[in-house]
Design a protein around this motif. Structure first.
Motif, PDB file in Angstrom:
ATOM      1  N   GLY A  70     -33.297 -24.823  13.836  1.00 55.61           N
ATOM      2  CA  GLY A  70     -32.570 -25.997  14.314  1.00 55.61           C
ATOM      3  C   GLY A  70     -31.218 -26.136  13.633  1.00 55.61           C
ATOM      4  N   LEU A  71     -31.183 -25.891  12.313  1.00 59.24           N
ATOM      5  CA  LEU A  71     -29.922 -25.955  11.571  1.00 59.24           C
ATOM      6  C   LEU A  71     -28.962 -24.859  12.019  1.00 59.24           C
ATOM      7  CD1 LEU A  71     -31.310 -26.648   7.980  1.00 59.24           C
ATOM      8  CD2 LEU A  71     -29.983 -28.234   9.369  1.00 59.24           C
ATOM      9  N   GLN A 128     -26.351 -42.711  11.689  1.00 56.99           N
ATOM     10  CA  GLN A 128     -27.196 -41.582  11.290  1.00 56.99           C
ATOM     11  C   GLN A 128     -28.530 -42.054  10.718  1.00 56.99           C
ATOM     12  OE1 GLN A 128     -25.094 -38.724   8.884  1.00 56.99           O
ATOM     13  NE2 GLN A 128     -23.407 -38.545  10.324  1.00 56.99           N
ATOM     14  N   VAL A 129     -28.518 -43.144   9.972  1.00 61.27           N
ATOM     15  CA  VAL A 129     -29.770 -43.700   9.439  1.00 61.27           C
ATOM     16  C   VAL A 129     -30.655 -44.187  10.578  1.00 61.27           C
ATOM     17  CG1 VAL A 129     -30.771 -45.607   8.109  1.00 61.27           C
ATOM     18  CG2 VAL A 129     -28.853 -44.313   7.174  1.00 61.27           C
ATOM     19  N   VAL A 157     -25.363 -29.880  20.870  1.00 55.27           N
ATOM     20  CA  VAL A 157     -25.018 -30.480  19.574  1.00 55.27           C
ATOM     21  C   VAL A 157     -25.775 -31.782  19.376  1.00 55.27           C
ATOM     22  CG1 VAL A 157     -23.176 -31.549  18.212  1.00 55.27           C
ATOM     23  CG2 VAL A 157     -22.724 -29.427  19.442  1.00 55.27           C
ATOM     24  N   ASN A 158     -25.691 -32.682  20.378  1.00 55.17           N
ATOM     25  CA  ASN A 158     -26.351 -33.986  20.264  1.00 55.17           C
ATOM     26  C   ASN A 158     -27.855 -33.849  20.087  1.00 55.17           C
ATOM     27  OD1 ASN A 158     -23.996 -35.560  20.543  1.00 55.17           O
ATOM     28  ND2 ASN A 158     -24.072 -35.410  22.770  1.00 55.17           N
ATOM     29  N   LEU A 159     -28.450 -32.974  20.865  1.00 53.77           N
ATOM     30  CA  LEU A 159     -29.898 -32.793  20.799  1.00 53.77           C
ATOM     31  C   LEU A 159     -30.314 -32.234  19.444  1.00 53.77           C
ATOM     32  CD1 LEU A 159     -32.374 -33.188  22.589  1.00 53.77           C
ATOM     33  CD2 LEU A 159     -32.127 -30.829  23.355  1.00 53.77           C
ATOM     34  N   SER A 160     -29.539 -31.270  18.933  1.00 54.20           N
ATOM     35  CA  SER A 160     -29.886 -30.674  17.636  1.00 54.20           C
ATOM     36  C   SER A 160     -29.680 -31.666  16.493  1.00 54.20           C
ATOM     37  CB  SER A 160     -29.068 -29.393  17.390  1.00 54.20           C
ATOM     38  OG  SER A 160     -27.679 -29.658  17.374  1.00 54.20           O
ATOM     39  N   ILE A 161     -28.663 -32.553  16.599  1.00 55.61           N
ATOM     40  CA  ILE A 161     -28.448 -33.581  15.574  1.00 55.61           C
ATOM     41  C   ILE A 161     -29.654 -34.507  15.496  1.00 55.61           C
ATOM     42  CG2 ILE A 161     -27.135 -35.677  15.008  1.00 55.61           C
ATOM     43  CD1 ILE A 161     -24.634 -34.242  16.048  1.00 55.61           C
ATOM     44  N   TYR A 162     -30.087 -35.005  16.645  1.00 53.69           N
ATOM     45  CA  TYR A 162     -31.245 -35.914  16.690  1.00 53.69           C
ATOM     46  C   TYR A 162     -32.491 -35.221  16.161  1.00 53.69           C
ATOM     47  CZ  TYR A 162     -29.199 -39.884  19.170  1.00 53.69           C
ATOM     48  OH  TYR A 162     -28.461 -41.004  19.489  1.00 53.69           O
ATOM     49  N   TRP A 163     -32.658 -33.949  16.530  1.00 54.01           N
ATOM     50  CA  TRP A 163     -33.855 -33.209  16.094  1.00 54.01           C
ATOM     51  C   TRP A 163     -33.830 -33.002  14.583  1.00 54.01           C
ATOM     52  CZ3 TRP A 163     -35.273 -28.775  13.591  1.00 54.01           C
ATOM     53  CH2 TRP A 163     -36.619 -28.387  13.735  1.00 54.01           C
ATOM     54  N   THR A 189     -29.934 -35.041   4.469  1.00 53.20           N
ATOM     55  CA  THR A 189     -29.962 -33.583   4.661  1.00 53.20           C
ATOM     56  C   THR A 189     -28.978 -33.172   5.755  1.00 53.20           C
ATOM     57  OG1 THR A 189     -32.268 -33.415   3.953  1.00 53.20           O
ATOM     58  CG2 THR A 189     -31.423 -31.617   5.308  1.00 53.20           C
ATOM     59  N   TYR A 190     -28.963 -33.910   6.863  1.00 56.06           N
ATOM     60  CA  TYR A 190     -28.021 -33.592   7.940  1.00 56.06           C
ATOM     61  C   TYR A 190     -26.583 -33.730   7.449  1.00 56.06           C
ATOM     62  CZ  TYR A 190     -25.084 -33.951  11.992  1.00 56.06           C
ATOM     63  OH  TYR A 190     -24.048 -33.754  12.874  1.00 56.06           O
TER      64      TYR A 190
END
Length: 313
Positions: free
Chosen positions: A17-18, A170-171, A237-243, A252-253
């Motif tokens: 994912g990262l 983000q929180v 990008v959006n999907l991977s950020i949420y995941w 961590t993100y």
């Protein structure tokens, strides 16, 4: 052995994912730069396109049975959608009213603000070692941008608001997934159209709409194709950020975001021949050291927590 295999698989998924987020994030930075430079497409309008394409992409995924939508009350997502719009608006205003150095320095403050929010509002604790990793990261960002740091009142206000709203966003991305018991696709499926509608209302106050240079203005076929490609990559990008936030943590993100900044800076030097000073090189190394230290300490703490749980009768 089964527990060990599960941990390895879990880490493998997070690493994948990262890696996906790294690749698509770097790709979209350079693609968006190309769109701004060669076509002059407006910034906020491009973000609006990104979220509309994200929602359409999730709609297709839902029709392909890749996830099942979960009925969520709009009131539970209102603050999340508003914080996203605020994050976009204030980040753009900060960039518009500050130098690049001041803008990057302000962005670096997002990590400590997230830690403060999670500590006081969500009662989450962070070890001293984790907090100390912020020092080399912040020093690295300062080395990267100090030559271009200039403060003015309006720019400072927008930068401070941008940091606060970005941190809250983000929180809340992580908190809402746990609170509503939804995965990244289910949450983004409902948040994307709400944020799109809010951005549609905000865009006319900052950018032209129907005139030349506006989102509904005359554009060449090549410009529209590039914007559409940017939207597809933004969906990933959006999907991977949420995941990532849902499966790790906002901190961590954010740490990973500093790593992407270093890679993007180096990529600009290699691909676009952007100047890279010795101080910036040292700053990148300093930031990377802090990120590696954070990763090592975080993994060690997780291993220690799991060992304690396994030892309990």
């Amino acid at each position: 052995m089964a527990a060990l295999a599960d941990r390895v698989r879990g880490r493998g998924r997070i690493a994948a994912g990262l890696l996906l987020n790294l690749l698509v994030s770097i790709c979209i930075v350079f693609l968006n730069k190309w769109i701004y430079v060669h076509y002059g497409f407006p910034n906020m309008s491009l973000t609006l396109v990104h979220f509309v394409v994200t929602w359409l992409g999730l709609y297709v995924c839902q029709k392909l049975d890749m996830f099942a939508p979960k009925s969520l009350p709009p009131s539970k997502l209102l603050l999340l959608a508003l914080s996203f719009c605020g994050f976009v608006v204030f980040t753009n205003l900060s960039l518009q009213n500050n130098t690049i150095g001041t803008y990057q320095l302000a962005k670096a403050m997002t990590t400590p603000v997230i830690i403060v929010i999670q500590t006081f509002c969500y009662k989450k604790t962070f070890s001293t070692k984790i907090q100390l990793t912020l020092i080399p990261i912040t020093v690295g960002v300062i080395l990267n941008s100090y030559y271009d740091v200039k403060f003015n009142f309006l720019g400072t206000v927008f930068a401070a608001l941008g940091v606060l709203v970005t941190s809250l966003y983000q929180v809340w991305v992580g908190a809402k997934q746990h609170e509503l018991q939804v995965n990244s696709m289910q949450l983004l499926y409902y948040q994307a159209p709400m944020s799109s509608a809010m951005l549609l209302v905000a865009v006319p106050f900052f950018e032209p709409v129907f005139a030349e240079g506006g989102i509904f203005g005359p554009w060449s076929v090549s410009a529209l194709l590039m914007v559409l490609l940017s939207g597809v990559i933004a969906f990933m990008v959006n999907l991977s950020i949420y995941w990532i936030i849902g499966n790790t943590s906002p901190v961590t993100y954010n740490m990973f975001g500093h790593f992407k900044f270093c890679i993007t800076l180096f990529g600009g030097y290699v691909l676009f021949k952007d100047p890279l000073s010795i101080n910036q090189g040292l700053g990148m190394l300093c930031t990377l050291f802090g990120i590696l230290a954070y990763t090592h300490i975080k993994l060690s703490e997780q291993e220690g927590s799991k060992s304690k749980l396994m030892q309990r009768p």
